[in-house]
Design a protein around this motif. Structure first.
Motif, PDB file in Angstrom:
ATOM      1  N   PRO A 114      43.068  50.453  36.859  1.00  0.00           N
ATOM      2  CA  PRO A 114      42.341  51.108  37.960  1.00  0.00           C
ATOM      3  C   PRO A 114      40.823  50.925  37.777  1.00  0.00           C
ATOM      4  CG  PRO A 114      43.971  52.597  36.997  1.00  0.00           C
ATOM      5  CD  PRO A 114      44.099  51.306  36.079  1.00  0.00           C
ATOM      6  N   GLY A 115      40.380  50.568  38.778  1.00  0.00           N
ATOM      7  CA  GLY A 115      38.848  50.584  38.989  1.00  0.00           C
ATOM      8  C   GLY A 115      38.305  49.341  38.399  1.00  0.00           C
ATOM      9  N   SER A 116      38.997  48.342  37.982  1.00  0.00           N
ATOM     10  CA  SER A 116      38.657  47.078  37.379  1.00  0.00           C
ATOM     11  C   SER A 116      38.116  46.042  38.556  1.00  0.00           C
ATOM     12  CB  SER A 116      39.691  46.428  36.487  1.00  0.00           C
ATOM     13  OG  SER A 116      41.031  46.144  37.144  1.00  0.00           O
ATOM     14  N   ILE A 117      38.948  46.307  39.861  1.00  0.00           N
ATOM     15  CA  ILE A 117      38.763  45.198  40.668  1.00  0.00           C
ATOM     16  C   ILE A 117      37.534  46.067  41.685  1.00  0.00           C
ATOM     17  CG2 ILE A 117      39.416  44.230  42.956  1.00  0.00           C
ATOM     18  CD1 ILE A 117      42.365  44.415  41.841  1.00  0.00           C
ATOM     19  N   CYS A 118      36.147  45.498  41.479  1.00  0.00           N
ATOM     20  CA  CYS A 118      35.013  46.110  42.090  1.00  0.00           C
ATOM     21  C   CYS A 118      34.049  44.898  42.145  1.00  0.00           C
ATOM     22  CB  CYS A 118      34.615  47.313  41.530  1.00  0.00           C
ATOM     23  SG  CYS A 118      34.055  46.922  39.754  1.00  0.00           S
ATOM     24  N   GLU A 119      32.936  45.078  43.075  1.00  0.00           N
ATOM     25  CA  GLU A 119      32.093  43.898  43.114  1.00  0.00           C
ATOM     26  C   GLU A 119      30.992  43.764  41.805  1.00  0.00           C
ATOM     27  OE1 GLU A 119      29.077  42.541  46.577  1.00  0.00           O
ATOM     28  OE2 GLU A 119      29.652  44.632  46.659  1.00  0.00           O
ATOM     29  N   GLU A 120      30.958  45.127  40.821  1.00  0.00           N
ATOM     30  CA  GLU A 120      30.271  44.909  39.548  1.00  0.00           C
ATOM     31  C   GLU A 120      30.842  43.985  38.574  1.00  0.00           C
ATOM     32  OE1 GLU A 120      31.049  48.075  41.092  1.00  0.00           O
ATOM     33  OE2 GLU A 120      29.158  47.809  42.372  1.00  0.00           O
ATOM     34  N   ASN A 121      32.171  43.755  38.566  1.00  0.00           N
ATOM     35  CA  ASN A 121      32.963  43.016  37.751  1.00  0.00           C
ATOM     36  C   ASN A 121      33.254  41.658  38.044  1.00  0.00           C
ATOM     37  OD1 ASN A 121      33.091  45.359  36.258  1.00  0.00           O
ATOM     38  ND2 ASN A 121      35.261  45.663  36.655  1.00  0.00           N
ATOM     39  N   THR A 122      32.588  41.224  39.243  1.00  0.00           N
ATOM     40  CA  THR A 122      32.927  39.916  39.753  1.00  0.00           C
ATOM     41  C   THR A 122      32.036  38.814  39.135  1.00  0.00           C
ATOM     42  OG1 THR A 122      31.406  40.028  41.589  1.00  0.00           O
ATOM     43  CG2 THR A 122      33.446  40.529  41.999  1.00  0.00           C
ATOM     44  N   ILE A 123      32.504  37.509  39.014  1.00  0.00           N
ATOM     45  CA  ILE A 123      31.844  36.606  38.251  1.00  0.00           C
ATOM     46  C   ILE A 123      32.022  35.226  39.425  1.00  0.00           C
ATOM     47  CG2 ILE A 123      32.445  37.096  36.187  1.00  0.00           C
ATOM     48  CD1 ILE A 123      34.633  35.157  35.895  1.00  0.00           C
ATOM     49  N   ASP A 124      31.208  34.253  39.466  1.00  0.00           N
ATOM     50  CA  ASP A 124      31.416  32.823  40.051  1.00  0.00           C
ATOM     51  C   ASP A 124      32.632  32.264  39.788  1.00  0.00           C
ATOM     52  OD1 ASP A 124      29.301  33.380  41.621  1.00  0.00           O
ATOM     53  OD2 ASP A 124      27.539  32.454  40.151  1.00  0.00           O
ATOM     54  N   LEU A 125      33.416  32.035  40.726  1.00  0.00           N
ATOM     55  CA  LEU A 125      34.924  31.389  40.175  1.00  0.00           C
ATOM     56  C   LEU A 125      34.876  29.957  40.463  1.00  0.00           C
ATOM     57  CD1 LEU A 125      37.204  34.005  41.895  1.00  0.00           C
ATOM     58  CD2 LEU A 125      36.706  34.050  39.394  1.00  0.00           C
ATOM     59  N   PRO A 126      35.506  29.182  39.521  1.00  0.00           N
ATOM     60  CA  PRO A 126      35.782  27.782  39.900  1.00  0.00           C
ATOM     61  C   PRO A 126      36.665  27.748  40.863  1.00  0.00           C
ATOM     62  CG  PRO A 126      37.144  28.404  37.909  1.00  0.00           C
ATOM     63  CD  PRO A 126      36.220  29.839  38.414  1.00  0.00           C
ATOM     64  N   PHE A 127      36.768  26.421  41.467  1.00  0.00           N
ATOM     65  CA  PHE A 127      37.543  25.962  42.388  1.00  0.00           C
ATOM     66  C   PHE A 127      37.527  26.616  43.670  1.00  0.00           C
ATOM     67  CE2 PHE A 127      40.772  26.513  38.715  1.00  0.00           C
ATOM     68  CZ  PHE A 127      40.631  25.346  38.211  1.00  0.00           C
ATOM     69  N   ILE A 128      37.114  27.599  44.023  1.00  0.00           N
ATOM     70  CA  ILE A 128      37.271  28.521  45.262  1.00  0.00           C
ATOM     71  C   ILE A 128      35.845  28.638  45.739  1.00  0.00           C
ATOM     72  CG2 ILE A 128      37.373  30.690  44.327  1.00  0.00           C
ATOM     73  CD1 ILE A 128      39.636  31.320  46.424  1.00  0.00           C
ATOM     74  N   GLY A 129      34.782  28.715  44.972  1.00  0.00           N
ATOM     75  CA  GLY A 129      33.338  29.009  45.460  1.00  0.00           C
ATOM     76  C   GLY A 129      33.120  30.054  45.864  1.00  0.00           C
ATOM     77  N   LYS A 130      33.765  31.239  45.519  1.00  0.00           N
ATOM     78  CA  LYS A 130      33.592  32.620  45.790  1.00  0.00           C
ATOM     79  C   LYS A 130      33.241  33.453  44.497  1.00  0.00           C
ATOM     80  CE  LYS A 130      36.094  32.264  49.997  1.00  0.00           C
ATOM     81  NZ  LYS A 130      37.252  32.699  50.855  1.00  0.00           N
ATOM     82  N   LYS A 131      33.181  34.595  44.742  1.00  0.00           N
ATOM     83  CA  LYS A 131      33.172  35.833  43.561  1.00  0.00           C
ATOM     84  C   LYS A 131      34.546  36.609  43.417  1.00  0.00           C
ATOM     85  CE  LYS A 131      28.131  36.474  43.018  1.00  0.00           C
ATOM     86  NZ  LYS A 131      28.189  36.451  41.458  1.00  0.00           N
ATOM     87  N   GLY A 132      34.734  36.970  42.363  1.00  0.00           N
ATOM     88  CA  GLY A 132      36.074  37.518  42.138  1.00  0.00           C
ATOM     89  C   GLY A 132      36.221  38.086  40.836  1.00  0.00           C
ATOM     90  N   VAL A 133      37.367  38.849  40.499  1.00  0.00           N
ATOM     91  CA  VAL A 133      37.553  39.424  38.976  1.00  0.00           C
ATOM     92  C   VAL A 133      38.637  38.680  38.654  1.00  0.00           C
ATOM     93  CG1 VAL A 133      38.313  41.427  37.697  1.00  0.00           C
ATOM     94  CG2 VAL A 133      36.820  41.686  39.906  1.00  0.00           C
ATOM     95  N   LEU A 134      38.480  38.044  37.483  1.00  0.00           N
ATOM     96  CA  LEU A 134      39.492  36.930  36.723  1.00  0.00           C
ATOM     97  C   LEU A 134      40.295  37.675  35.563  1.00  0.00           C
ATOM     98  CD1 LEU A 134      39.219  33.422  36.493  1.00  0.00           C
ATOM     99  CD2 LEU A 134      39.187  34.421  34.287  1.00  0.00           C
ATOM    100  N   LEU A 135      41.608  37.646  35.752  1.00  0.00           N
ATOM    101  CA  LEU A 135      42.459  37.980  34.581  1.00  0.00           C
ATOM    102  C   LEU A 135      42.813  36.797  33.998  1.00  0.00           C
ATOM    103  CD1 LEU A 135      44.355  41.087  35.776  1.00  0.00           C
ATOM    104  CD2 LEU A 135      42.167  41.041  34.151  1.00  0.00           C
ATOM    105  N   ARG A 136      42.734  36.433  32.661  1.00  0.00           N
ATOM    106  CA  ARG A 136      43.656  35.369  32.147  1.00  0.00           C
ATOM    107  C   ARG A 136      44.839  35.716  31.164  1.00  0.00           C
ATOM    108  NH1 ARG A 136      40.149  30.325  29.947  1.00  0.00           N
ATOM    109  NH2 ARG A 136      39.612  29.818  31.896  1.00  0.00           N
TER     110      ARG A 136
END
Length: 136
Positions: A114-136
């Protein structure tokens, strides 16, 4: 016997990503969830199940379980799983990913807390050229 069973290797270089698709929407940010294959090899027969769960306004809440067949995902590419609405970000959003790699069945659970998907947690993502929240 038990000694003859090979342990399942951990899933590496596969990620579930919540991506900001549109910042200009009058109703807020538009988000989608993708599966990234960051491996040098393809992953095959990819299946994903998703659901949300948690406590909302003092009550236990569960969303429907959705299942997706993504087929084969080539090396170093991505595939969209689903769009996700911001109202669900107060819940745990779980993605169970199952696939074959080199003939071996692998799976892994990814959970956006809860709360982990937010604009403050975004990073620049490979492949897609957008910002997002990545879980590995």
């Amino acid at each position: 016997m038990l000694k003859d069973i090979e342990p399942t290797p951990p899933v590496e270089d596969v990620a579930v990503v919540a991506v900001i698709e549109d910042k200009e929407n009058k109703e807020g940010l538009v988000w989608s969830v993708y599966l990234f294959n960051m491996k040098e090899t393809p992953i095959e027969t990819v299946l994903v199940s998703s659901h949300g769960y948690g406590i909302y306004e003092g009550k236990e809440v569960k969303t429907s379980t959705l299942r997706f067949s993504l087929g084969d995902i080539p090396a170093l590419t991505f595939e969209k799983i689903e769009a996700i609405h911001e109202q669900l970000f107060v819940l745990n959003n779980e993605y169970w990913v199952t696939f074959y790699e080199n003939g071996r069945l692998l799976d892994k659970k990814y959970t956006f807390e809860p709360g982990s998907i937010c604009e403050e947690n975004t990073i620049d993502l490979p492949f897609i050229g957008k910002k997002g929240v990545l879980l590995r």
